[in-house]
Design a protein around this motif. Structure first.
Motif, mmCIF file in Angstrom:
data_model
loop_
_atom_site.group_PDB
_atom_site.id
_atom_site.type_symbol
_atom_site.label_atom_id
_atom_site.label_comp_id
_atom_site.label_asym_id
_atom_site.label_seq_id
_atom_site.Cartn_x
_atom_site.Cartn_y
_atom_site.Cartn_z
ATOM 1 N N ARG A 104 27.410 22.125 -29.879
ATOM 2 C CA ARG A 104 27.429 20.720 -30.304
ATOM 3 C C ARG A 104 28.847 20.142 -30.206
ATOM 4 O O ARG A 104 29.023 18.993 -29.762
ATOM 5 C CB ARG A 104 26.905 20.613 -31.737
ATOM 6 N N GLN A 105 29.852 20.910 -30.607
ATOM 7 C CA GLN A 105 31.235 20.434 -30.534
ATOM 8 C C GLN A 105 31.666 20.215 -29.085
ATOM 9 O O GLN A 105 32.309 19.217 -28.758
ATOM 10 C CB GLN A 105 32.168 21.442 -31.209
ATOM 11 N N ILE A 106 31.286 21.153 -28.221
ATOM 12 C CA ILE A 106 31.649 21.025 -26.799
ATOM 13 C C ILE A 106 31.025 19.765 -26.209
ATOM 14 O O ILE A 106 31.697 18.983 -25.505
ATOM 15 C CB ILE A 106 31.169 22.262 -26.013
ATOM 16 N N VAL A 107 29.746 19.541 -26.480
ATOM 17 C CA VAL A 107 29.062 18.360 -25.946
ATOM 18 C C VAL A 107 29.676 17.083 -26.516
ATOM 19 O O VAL A 107 29.862 16.092 -25.791
ATOM 20 C CB VAL A 107 27.554 18.433 -26.252
ATOM 21 N N ALA A 108 30.013 17.087 -27.785
ATOM 22 C CA ALA A 108 30.644 15.909 -28.394
ATOM 23 C C ALA A 108 31.984 15.603 -27.725
ATOM 24 O O ALA A 108 32.306 14.432 -27.464
ATOM 25 C CB ALA A 108 30.835 16.134 -29.891
ATOM 26 N N GLU A 109 32.771 16.638 -27.448
ATOM 27 C CA GLU A 109 34.057 16.427 -26.785
ATOM 28 C C GLU A 109 33.862 15.911 -25.354
ATOM 29 O O GLU A 109 34.626 15.060 -24.883
ATOM 30 C CB GLU A 109 34.869 17.724 -26.777
ATOM 31 N N LEU A 110 32.848 16.414 -24.662
ATOM 32 C CA LEU A 110 32.571 15.944 -23.308
ATOM 33 C C LEU A 110 32.174 14.468 -23.315
ATOM 34 O O LEU A 110 32.659 13.677 -22.488
ATOM 35 C CB LEU A 110 31.470 16.787 -22.669
ATOM 36 N N HIS A 148 36.390 7.885 -23.265
ATOM 37 C CA HIS A 148 37.770 7.470 -23.546
ATOM 38 C C HIS A 148 38.817 8.177 -22.688
ATOM 39 O O HIS A 148 40.015 7.890 -22.833
ATOM 40 C CB HIS A 148 38.087 7.718 -25.019
ATOM 41 N N GLY A 149 38.424 9.113 -21.834
ATOM 42 C CA GLY A 149 39.380 9.795 -20.975
ATOM 43 C C GLY A 149 40.366 10.631 -21.766
ATOM 44 O O GLY A 149 40.011 11.292 -22.744
ATOM 45 N N LEU A 150 41.627 10.594 -21.378
ATOM 46 C CA LEU A 150 42.647 11.441 -21.985
ATOM 47 C C LEU A 150 42.975 11.055 -23.423
ATOM 48 O O LEU A 150 43.633 11.823 -24.135
ATOM 49 C CB LEU A 150 43.922 11.403 -21.138
ATOM 50 N N ASP A 151 42.522 9.886 -23.883
ATOM 51 C CA ASP A 151 42.753 9.489 -25.269
ATOM 52 C C ASP A 151 41.747 10.116 -26.236
ATOM 53 O O ASP A 151 41.944 10.058 -27.458
ATOM 54 C CB ASP A 151 42.692 7.959 -25.403
ATOM 55 N N ASP A 172 42.296 22.398 -29.948
ATOM 56 C CA ASP A 172 43.043 23.467 -29.282
ATOM 57 C C ASP A 172 42.410 24.807 -29.670
ATOM 58 O O ASP A 172 42.400 25.167 -30.855
ATOM 59 C CB ASP A 172 44.501 23.427 -29.719
ATOM 60 N N PRO A 173 41.874 25.571 -28.700
ATOM 61 C CA PRO A 173 41.168 26.806 -29.071
ATOM 62 C C PRO A 173 42.075 27.909 -29.605
ATOM 63 O O PRO A 173 41.582 28.876 -30.192
ATOM 64 C CB PRO A 173 40.514 27.233 -27.751
ATOM 65 N N TYR A 174 43.381 27.771 -29.456
ATOM 66 C CA TYR A 174 44.301 28.781 -29.962
ATOM 67 C C TYR A 174 44.727 28.506 -31.405
ATOM 68 O O TYR A 174 44.961 29.439 -32.168
ATOM 69 C CB TYR A 174 45.546 28.869 -29.084
ATOM 70 N N VAL A 228 43.431 19.506 -33.884
ATOM 71 C CA VAL A 228 42.731 18.430 -33.196
ATOM 72 C C VAL A 228 43.755 17.428 -32.699
ATOM 73 O O VAL A 228 44.636 16.996 -33.464
ATOM 74 C CB VAL A 228 41.718 17.743 -34.131
ATOM 75 N N MET A 229 43.650 17.040 -31.431
ATOM 76 C CA MET A 229 44.631 16.140 -30.830
ATOM 77 C C MET A 229 44.033 15.511 -29.574
ATOM 78 O O MET A 229 43.031 16.008 -29.043
ATOM 79 C CB MET A 229 45.906 16.920 -30.458
#
Length: 370
Positions: free
Chosen positions: A284-290, A296-299, A304-306, A310-311
């Protein structure tokens, strides 16, 4: 390749020790007179007389170019530029433009434009409405991996960066005759396919194969080739294939995507060898980020998986660069992209300048050859 001169080539050759890479790019053909999809791909291919690096795609208003197996970025750049130029010159002879857009700027003809190929005909028979409405143009990067077992582990570690790759490549803001408000409208349309999804965090190649077989048995895919995971084990080559990206506006944009994809695979392989842990994000998180990256592109925001911070993706890239093997070529390419803007930003500027659809097609065709 004078566009790269001495700026890209020396640093590009420094990456020759990383995995091999190959790139597939999909393009639209738009007519000169109205800027509409032109069903001229068969005639373009006839003019090219069997050129093996330019191929038919699902629709007769599309073409695909493919590089060979490349060992450094200079080779990738040379082949990308040569193949775009070959296809563009043939298209111009037939009164149409070759344009690198993720989606057509106006509505497409539907199944009447289907390529006369048995595979595409069968795909249309099974998924007619999807084929008619979802024919978009993507950039697919193949990166060599030593084994399928390692490839599955690489897919798991690529999951957190799929949205970043989409944000970098976003190049489809104009559709339906206007600005959609999305950086990648292509992603939204392509996601209608039932198999166009992030890879799962599979434990083994056997688990991966079982998931693919399940999708075929359920009728969601015709065969392994039509399982359209955003990153997958290639059904034909010993590679991981990253498919989430829009086709890129310029050669240098595509070069950045090839470099990023290869570096991320190399980083994943190194992390597996060192047993470096990363945060496992939910589907769900991956799909939300996609979805956010497509809008919004790069914004858009990412995790960060390491560090679990959140940024925005542009900040995530700054943190990611030092982790990559030989980051200098990628840092230079990202810097140049920041100056000229993403494909979506440049398309919006061209749309505001153009005034008419034919002029917009002309401007994008010019950018396609840069």
């Amino acid at each position: 390749m004078s566009a790269y001169g001495t700026t890209i080539t020396p640093v590009a050759r420094s990456m020759s020790r990383t995995p091999t890479v190959g790139v597939e790019e999909e393009f639209l053909l738009l007519d000169h007179a109205e800027g509409r999809p032109a069903l001229t791909a068969p005639a373009v291919l006839a003019l090219l007389d069997g050129e093996p690096h330019v191929k038919a795609e699902a629709m007769r208003y599309q073409l695909e170019t493919v590089t060979g197996v490349c060992t450094d970025l200079a080779q990738v750049a040379e082949e990308l530029s040569r193949h775009r130029t070959l296809a563009s010159r043939a298209a111009e002879e037939l009164g149409c433009h070759l344009v690198a857009c993720g989606i057509a700027p106006r509505h497409v003809p539907g199944l009447s434009a289907l390529t006369a190929d048995a595979r595409y005909q069968e795909l249309a028979a099974r998924h007619g409405s999807l084929v008619a409405s979802s024919c978009t143009c993507g950039c697919h990067v193949h990166v060599g991996v030593p084994s399928r077992e390692l490839g599955v582990q690489v897919l798991t570690r690529l999951r957190p960066y799929l949205a970043t790759l989409l944000a970098l490549s976003a190049n489809s803001p104009i559709a339906g005759g206007g600005d959609t408000g999305w950086a990648s409208r292509r992603y939204r349309r392509w996601s209608r396919w039932p198999t166009a999804a992030p890879p799962r965090a599979w434990r083994s190649a056997a688990d991966y194969d079982a998931a693919v077989c399940h999708l075929i048995r359920c009728g969601h895919a015709m065969d392994e080739r039509s399982v359209y995971f955003h990153a997958r084990l290639s059904p034909r080559y010993p590679t991981v294939e990253l498919r989430v990206m829009d086709t890129c506006l310029s050669v240098e944009d595509t070069l950045l995507m090839a470099a990023m994809a290869r570096a991320l695979v190399a980083l994943a392989i190194a992390d597996v060898a060192r047993d470096v842990p990363i945060k496992v994000l939910s589907d769900r998180q991956i799909v939300a980020e996609l979805n956010a990256a497509a809008r919004h592109g790069l914004d858009a925001l990412a995790v960060d998986p390491y560090t679990s911070q959140v940024m925005p993706h542009r900040d995530l890239l700054e943190i990611l660069l030092p982790r990559l093997p030989e980051p200098e070529p990628i840092a230079l390419l990202i810097h140049r992209l920041a100056i000229r803007g993403t494909g979506a930003a440049r398309q919006r500027k061209m749309w505001s300048q153009a005034g008419t659809l034919p002029q917009f097609a002309h401007l994008v065709a010019g950018a396609t050859l840069r």
